[in-house]
Design a protein around this motif. Sequence first.
Motif, mmCIF file in Angstrom:
data_model
loop_
_atom_site.group_PDB
_atom_site.id
_atom_site.type_symbol
_atom_site.label_atom_id
_atom_site.label_comp_id
_atom_site.label_asym_id
_atom_site.label_seq_id
_atom_site.Cartn_x
_atom_site.Cartn_y
_atom_site.Cartn_z
ATOM 1 N N UNK A 130 -7.341 -1.780 -4.279
ATOM 2 C CA UNK A 130 -5.974 -2.273 -4.484
ATOM 3 C C UNK A 130 -5.826 -3.680 -3.940
ATOM 4 N N UNK A 131 -6.333 -3.895 -2.714
ATOM 5 C CA UNK A 131 -6.206 -5.205 -2.069
ATOM 6 C C UNK A 131 -7.027 -6.269 -2.789
ATOM 7 N N UNK A 181 0.806 -1.219 0.000
ATOM 8 C CA UNK A 181 0.000 0.000 0.000
ATOM 9 C C UNK A 181 0.840 1.271 0.000
ATOM 10 N N UNK A 182 2.161 1.128 0.146
ATOM 11 C CA UNK A 182 3.028 2.311 0.082
ATOM 12 C C UNK A 182 2.885 2.974 -1.285
ATOM 13 N N UNK A 183 2.630 4.261 -1.260
ATOM 14 C CA UNK A 183 2.387 4.984 -2.504
ATOM 15 C C UNK A 183 0.929 4.989 -2.908
ATOM 16 N N UNK A 184 0.119 4.170 -2.252
ATOM 17 C CA UNK A 184 -1.323 4.140 -2.525
ATOM 18 C C UNK A 184 -2.050 5.044 -1.532
ATOM 19 N N UNK A 208 -14.948 -8.172 2.367
ATOM 20 C CA UNK A 208 -15.011 -6.883 3.061
ATOM 21 C C UNK A 208 -13.838 -6.804 4.027
ATOM 22 N N UNK A 209 -13.569 -5.608 4.518
ATOM 23 C CA UNK A 209 -12.471 -5.411 5.451
ATOM 24 C C UNK A 209 -12.724 -4.201 6.322
ATOM 25 N N UNK A 216 -2.331 -16.248 4.603
ATOM 26 C CA UNK A 216 -0.986 -15.684 4.617
ATOM 27 C C UNK A 216 -0.096 -16.314 3.550
ATOM 28 N N UNK A 217 -0.140 -17.643 3.429
ATOM 29 C CA UNK A 217 0.702 -18.321 2.446
ATOM 30 C C UNK A 217 0.331 -17.937 1.020
ATOM 31 N N UNK A 218 -0.961 -17.856 0.750
ATOM 32 C CA UNK A 218 -1.390 -17.488 -0.606
ATOM 33 C C UNK A 218 -0.938 -16.074 -0.965
ATOM 34 N N UNK A 219 -1.043 -15.163 -0.004
ATOM 35 C CA UNK A 219 -0.718 -13.778 -0.309
ATOM 36 C C UNK A 219 0.788 -13.536 -0.334
ATOM 37 N N UNK A 220 1.478 -13.926 0.726
ATOM 38 C CA UNK A 220 2.895 -13.573 0.857
ATOM 39 C C UNK A 220 3.827 -14.593 0.229
#
Length: 306
Positions: free
Chosen positions: A194-195, A78-81, A208-209, A296-300
């Motif tokens: 973005x996410x 998200x840096x820059x977003x 949702x978040x 976590x595994x899927x994303x990172x």
Amino acid sequence: MDRNVSVPGAQIPGWRRIYAGKIRDLYVPATQYSPYGPDVILQVSSDRISVMDHVQTSAIPDKGKILTALSKWWFSKLSGIVPHHFISADVPRMVAHRAMITARLQMFPLEFRVRGYLAGSAYTEYTEHGTVAGVPLPPGLELASKLPEPIVCPSIKGRAGGHDIDIPFSESVRLIGEKNAVMVRENATRVYKTAAALCAEKGLILADTKLEFGISSEVGTQEVVLGDEVLTPDSSRYWLARDYCPGKQIPGYDRQIIRDWLMSEECGWDSSAHTHPPVLPREITEKTRNRYLEVMHRLTETKDFL
């Protein structure tokens, strides 16, 4: 700090605890000579879990590490977003992998849930009123339908032990000012879009978040900044894309496993009786941990922190 920690209040050399929450403890530098300056927070995530307004007796092993790893990963994306409060993962060894150093913010007294799909209380509101957070929606939507556009739903904390209270956007304007409310809505929508796009690349749906924002305490700055944890299974509703089927209840890779068990006949707990929930079965805590790890595994695409 033990990986199964469920009791707040660990003493950390060089830091002074200022807040003990349901899930996280916050510390500030014990002296003004911190290498990051005095206006920073050491945010420590425990393995405690809060569901249906109760901190469960059972902890979820490694949960604090999972939330921290995911938050750090998302803040990097998200840096820059949007402006955010993450500074460093260079934390004391005793809280390694479950803490991060962040900028100190003046947090708004609101939470902002961004909804991209019709689920949970949003589906209930839609079936009763045809709206979500007061925003009219087209007729004929089903459970888990994708919304035409993400909707930002502000809420305020209920009384101790009570549910959060949804409020209209106009009320958030009254509470934090129009400029701040508009900026939060824009930033929250930007974070969600973005996410959601990144999740889609990894075979996930971000239904949702919940996000929190504040004002930077830096002198001369009135910038709206993303704070707290971000886009974790504790604060978000994740689905696997392969499970997606509008009109049906979709397995959640979040706290839904625990909610479902607490409401089951097997559990036998009466949520209206003002009693504490029973101890979670080991099967439920392990299943919850595994689903958090799956996200976590899927994303990172890493398992290094364990």
